[in-house]
Motif scaffolding. Sequence first.
Motif, mmCIF file in Angstrom:
data_model
loop_
_atom_site.group_PDB
_atom_site.id
_atom_site.type_symbol
_atom_site.label_atom_id
_atom_site.label_comp_id
_atom_site.label_asym_id
_atom_site.label_seq_id
_atom_site.Cartn_x
_atom_site.Cartn_y
_atom_site.Cartn_z
ATOM 1 N N LEU A 345 0.809 -1.221 0.000
ATOM 2 C CA LEU A 345 0.000 0.000 0.000
ATOM 3 C C LEU A 345 0.841 1.268 0.000
ATOM 4 C CD1 LEU A 345 -2.798 -0.892 2.602
ATOM 5 C CD2 LEU A 345 -2.986 -0.848 0.123
ATOM 6 N N ARG B 23 -9.882 10.172 1.023
ATOM 7 C CA ARG B 23 -10.218 9.244 2.090
ATOM 8 C C ARG B 23 -10.866 9.965 3.246
ATOM 9 N NH1 ARG B 23 -7.536 4.462 1.461
ATOM 10 N NH2 ARG B 23 -6.802 4.452 -0.659
ATOM 11 N N LEU B 201 3.359 1.729 9.382
ATOM 12 C CA LEU B 201 2.658 1.423 8.136
ATOM 13 C C LEU B 201 3.277 0.212 7.442
ATOM 14 C CD1 LEU B 201 2.244 5.128 7.134
ATOM 15 C CD2 LEU B 201 0.338 3.515 7.252
ATOM 16 N N GLY B 205 1.566 -3.266 6.897
ATOM 17 C CA GLY B 205 1.343 -3.500 5.468
ATOM 18 C C GLY B 205 1.961 -4.795 4.979
ATOM 19 N N LYS B 273 -2.998 0.621 7.247
ATOM 20 C CA LYS B 273 -3.816 1.720 6.743
ATOM 21 C C LYS B 273 -4.569 2.401 7.871
ATOM 22 C CE LYS B 273 -7.505 1.933 3.749
ATOM 23 N NZ LYS B 273 -8.542 1.096 3.146
#
Lengths: 514, 325, 325, 331
Positions: A345, B23, B201, B205, B273
């Motif tokens: 991501l 978002r 992250l 992830g 996320k």
Amino acid sequence: MPVPRLQFESISKVFPAVRALNDVSFSVGAGEIHGLLGENGAGKSTLLRILSGVYRPTAGSVLIDGRPVTLNNPVAARAAGVAMIHQELQQVPRLSVAQNMFLGHPLTRGGVFVARREQERRAASALAAIDPSIDPAAPLGSLKVAQRQIVEIARALLDRARIVAMDEPTSSLTPSEFERLAQVIAGLARDGVAVVYVSHKLDEVFGICQRATIMRDGVVVDSVDLAKVSEKAVVAMMVGRELAQEQHRSHASGDVRLSVRGLASAAKVRDVSFGLHRGEVLGIAGLVGSGRTELLRLLAGADRASAGTIEIDGKSVKLSSPREAIAAGIGLVPEERKREGIVPLRSISSNMALASMSVFAPRGVIDHTKLKQVASEKMKRVNLRPFLLDRPIRLFSGGNQQKAIIGRWLAAGTRILLFDEPTRGIDVGAKAEIYHLIEELAAEGHSVVVVSSELPEVIRLADRVLVMRDGAVAAELDRASLSEQAIAAHAIPQTKMQAGQTHAGRSAGPQARQ
Amino acid sequence: MTDIGQDTAARPRADFLHRFSMRDAGTLIGLVVILAVFGALVPGFFAERNLINILQQSSINACLALGMTLVIISGGIDLSVGPTAALSAVISASMLVAGVPFVLAIAAGLAIGLACGLLNGILVAHVGLQPFIVTLGTLSTYRALALIYTGGNPVLGLPPGFRAIFNGSLFGLPMSVIIVAAVALVAWVVLKKTPFGEYLLAVGGNEEAAYIAGVPIARTKIAAYMISGLLAALAAQILIGRLGAAEPILGNLWELDAIAAAAIGGASLMGGKGSVVGTILGAVILGTMRNGLTLMNVQSFYQLLATGLIILAAMLIDRVTRGRG
Amino acid sequence: MTDIGQDTAARPRADFLHRFSMRDAGTLIGLVVILAVFGALVPGFFAERNLINILQQSSINACLALGMTLVIISGGIDLSVGPTAALSAVISASMLVAGVPFVLAIAAGLAIGLACGLLNGILVAHVGLQPFIVTLGTLSTYRALALIYTGGNPVLGLPPGFRAIFNGSLFGLPMSVIIVAAVALVAWVVLKKTPFGEYLLAVGGNEEAAYIAGVPIARTKIAAYMISGLLAALAAQILIGRLGAAEPILGNLWELDAIAAAAIGGASLMGGKGSVVGTILGAVILGTMRNGLTLMNVQSFYQLLATGLIILAAMLIDRVTRGRG
Amino acid sequence: SADLAPLNSDTEKDRIDWSQLEAKFGAFPKLPDGTKAGAVSKTLTNEYWRSLGEGYKSFGDRVGVPVVYQAAQSEGDQLGQLTIAEGLVTQGYNVLLVSPQTDSNLQPIMEQAKAANVPVVNVNDAVIPQAEHYVGNVQRDNGVRVAKWFIKNRPDGGKVAIVEGQAGVYAAVQRTDGFKTTISEGGKFEVVASVPGNWDRQTSYDAATNILQQHPDLIGFYANNDGMALGIFEAVKAAGLRDKVAVFGTDGISDAYASIRAGELTGTVDSFPVLTGEVALESALRLVAGQKLPRVVATPQALITKDNADRYSGAGDAVRKALLEDAAAGN
Ligand SMILES: Nc1ncnc2c1ncn2[C@@H]1O[C@H](COP(=O)(O)OP(=O)(O)OP(=O)(O)O)[C@@H](O)[C@H]1O
Ligand SMILES: Nc1ncnc2c1ncn2[C@@H]1O[C@H](COP(=O)(O)OP(=O)(O)OP(=O)(O)O)[C@@H](O)[C@H]1O
Ligand SMILES: [Mg+2]
Ligand SMILES: [Mg+2]
């Protein structure tokens, strides 16, 4: 002229911010083995994913036997007679080999229970054509990557498909396994199946395909008769320019940078010793499962060694985590990019910066200007395409993901680079770039270890080659004595050689190929 | 089916910012819709006093949800925030009542939060247990410790000086709002600008890849749980300052509100996320809803119904505005 | 660092069986330890009557946990089981009290469970929302519906004939135990022997691969949630048969017990992994603990402490016996 | 206010029995125009709190005062209740009646209401230490009354067990303690178990089953509320001990009455929530009218068994009359 088995008509596919395919048209006849060539990101996988119902085209249509077909999902594609081997392994590790092969359309007893035995029997016979040693009842997760890829191929053979699409089916296979696959593919063609074959290994494509379509940046450059064109011409079409044939140059200097003695792991590696010089490229060859990946993981601190010492610049170091290894100047470009390489991501810049936070955040806060600048510089150097540094890496083709991982170590200022199958799934153009890059790095004084199953690659790059067998170093070959035959001779266990088995390297010579 | 128009292809930079704000914009739209509905239905809803009330009432949940967001980003979950807060509250409170200086008592309470988080983190990161189960276990354990420590009784009679710290206001905003806003700012900076944020992250992830890239996996995860524990303890201090008493049963079901806020704000429970801005918006959405429904005098069963439906609706709006990503 | 010895590599088949039983063996060891401890401390703990009690007291949680296990294997979670059970209970009960034939009333209750599961499943599978949040939302929604439907009052006076169905015994075992054992057997067969079982493992193990292989992802997930809803409804029928009353607040926090049972039994909240045998053992572990602590007359705070510690300990034992997998 | 000693509703000296209100403070006074009352209680999922609301409503209707009655979503929802109460303060109600989840979760309300000059009445259960006005019964007394029944009706003593409410909740702690202390005094009774039932029928059923299995000679259970008691009774019945084991609950919800009349549940301690609601609102409105009431207004409670169930379960006025008689008799 008969109706072609498969026709792509003006297929276009648009992803957010990327036009992956633009007006692609070509056709494949029944019984034809058709190569599909192009650089990373050219759109090959996207096209095949449309054929197999995973993506829907933005425009255009697919015709089978002259009739347009709607391929809205994988089930519809299967029903239309399409079988597909995906570039990324699409498997469920916890299910057995046979269960994976029959996933989505299991054989049943009375429509209620899964007919395990029958599935395993049929799976075994499909596997037998390529690797009879794979047990269809074993959990898939216990298999090695190469075996898993063979399972993937065998799965496509189960269906009596009219069209078989293969997206880099041999990226983890050895030449001997490829030989058997080639026979299987020839058999399919004899039965009138249309085969679309994607590979970055041009010799494979030239070996088995009659025709090939070459793509570049989402458009078809040309469809050619392979008997009538040279490899060089095809490469030129793929990259849009001539690639110079480069020769090996050595940059090794006197002083030893890395010295490994008696290294061993609990699982596989046994008593490995070698030295690595400044500016040297050390190749490591061996059969699948000979312990090369595991050796690299030990050096990268990803696994713990059970014995042995490692010295860098004469100082003994303990590498019990990748972090320590990185601090000591060692970085690993892993074999399984998707699993061990990328954070899907996150952007290209983030993925690149991950290993060098101390550089980009000297005072605890990331200097984004510096990061941008370095990322842009390193990614230019590796020629990232498309050049979108802030785009999530998962949206890039495999080759470009690999470039970002290499960029990670360039940014971290790593002095010892470990490449595990550095060009797996990477096109000729990018491959040449990566070779060039490795040489540049060596010239700059970096020390490089390259593990590769492609012997020409090892020979092209290495100043010196270690051949591994069963977790130990079977031989050390310097440039003078370096040849594919020599490597193969040391890589293959003696008993197997005598039994005449052909587990040899790629062009392991006529005698090995029989 | 895609969330970005084709025309953005040419300007990747704008594209990124665009995506980013998209978002949070989804969450913001949700909030605006809810505000508009209540504004139309409830007279005086937009009164300054009421808006401040909403912020104040959201502040404790926001504080917890920020910690929760970091944990969720790292691929975990922290169900033990409520009992952590309770333990921290009763210990700080009994020190305060015993006359210990404020700074020390607060520091001790915060240290308890850190310690609770540390244990969670170690069990997750070093022992390798599933976060849900670890924190389910510590949820009971910490609660039991708080009850045993106090014998089940509330600790009453906190010194007014201590209460004044958290009950004052600055620039017309209650201290609790100011404190949580400051925490949010720090969390935003941490997530966006520091290596630790990148590590979080990355660990959430793709842990394996992060490991190979030299990310200190265990330390990152432990830090996330410790921050979550710390913020739970901070929330506890704010709360006991407001209430003037600390109870061992304080913080019941806080975890669900905090998770809901983070999720409404766009955090994915799969890890990797999440957004600080989104989480704050999520907490304010939940706070607004409670406030508005109360002012409309909706009966509690229907309030419960509305809570459920609004969580679903917020996720739907979110889903529509941002696509599957 | 791998959980398989090198020598087993040569016989993957045996290895596979070995792996399988190792996992459940870990849970079994946990149970045996707990039984041994209580057996030593509590006189009469091993009395037949008490062992039957334990089974009966574990049966409702086991029933829910089986459904939960399937959902967890599919990569989801179902927090709404308690309220689903409550809704099903009050509707069945009010039909029974109104004189509707037993079969119809039970069928209606089970249908409610299926419907609740269907809604969860659709929101997860078709709309693509996160399971945790979907079922957090429906947790409130279904509970509110049950409260609104009954006005908050319990439904009393269930006909004795209905109660007899669930209160009888067979071969010396209470009906509830027999029913849940039958459910467990079916669940085991479904998971091990049918395509649906494979689909569940595949969807939870690698959704993309499952999709590409032609597994009906949405249908598989929806079915898992529907089964979970159905089993929650079945648990509700057993419970109201036993208690003779249906309360709208029935099933509070059931989800945590069910998740704990599944997790102790080896289900991974990441999906793709879980065992029917393990889950049953997990439920019995929790039931044994409650039973034993009550018999020992442990004070409530310490019971809570023990619950937390035993969840952690069970996971640790589990972790040690089975490795990281 | 700061100079007020922390309230202990059970022992506070400044108190009045509900039955004395009219005698001491006269007929219900006239209220300022537009007076409206706001009330917040624990949760509507328990009949007790719904009945309290009925009491508010019925008295409000009688004197023409609109009452808004809200409750948190569950018994543990402390901040939710605070939010509701803050909403009521903002909306300008003239008096607030609060039944807090815990001793402290509504503390900020006391200050906000004071600032807005709105009197606050703490109605039952948890006790806010700073509360200036409290209306309710004595929680401890619930347990005490049941214990006294045992001492009187089971002179030989024996084994008894307690099933408690949620760990740490005020009412549960007080009721349990009242029972345990009183029954242990004579030395004839032994409390063999005191275990959590978490206000939950199923948990209590299981706990009772286990206790009975270990102590088949048990003579009685005391449960902190009626729902749990009804669950316990089912377990007693399933164990075939309904003639030997007495089961008592607390609260006096209608299901408990029904069960007592049917000869199942032995008894409950009714604290008359409807009447309590009426008294609470009456006291609150008297405050609005400017009267100075004592800090605590005590509301009645009574042990209900099969013998007296009818007396306490008729129409509202009949119950009021019966309770006034009790009060007059000094009960
Ligand atoms: N899901 C997706 N979303 C957005 N862009 C995508 C997606 N999949 C592929 N792309 C983009 O489409 C282009 C074509 O990619 P594709 O994977 O088809 O290339 P390829 O020819 O198979 O490359 P390789 O040889 O590396 O496998 C690339 O630019 C890639 O980044
Ligand atoms: N049975 C197994 N279970 C789990 N992991 C395994 C197993 N066998 C091998 N591996 C892992 O797979 C990786 C590759 O194995 P290995 O090092 O033996 O192969 P290699 O020589 O690098 O060959 P190649 O990479 O071409 O497969 C290593 O990390 C190894 O630990
Ligand atoms: Mg590709
Ligand atoms: Mg390898």
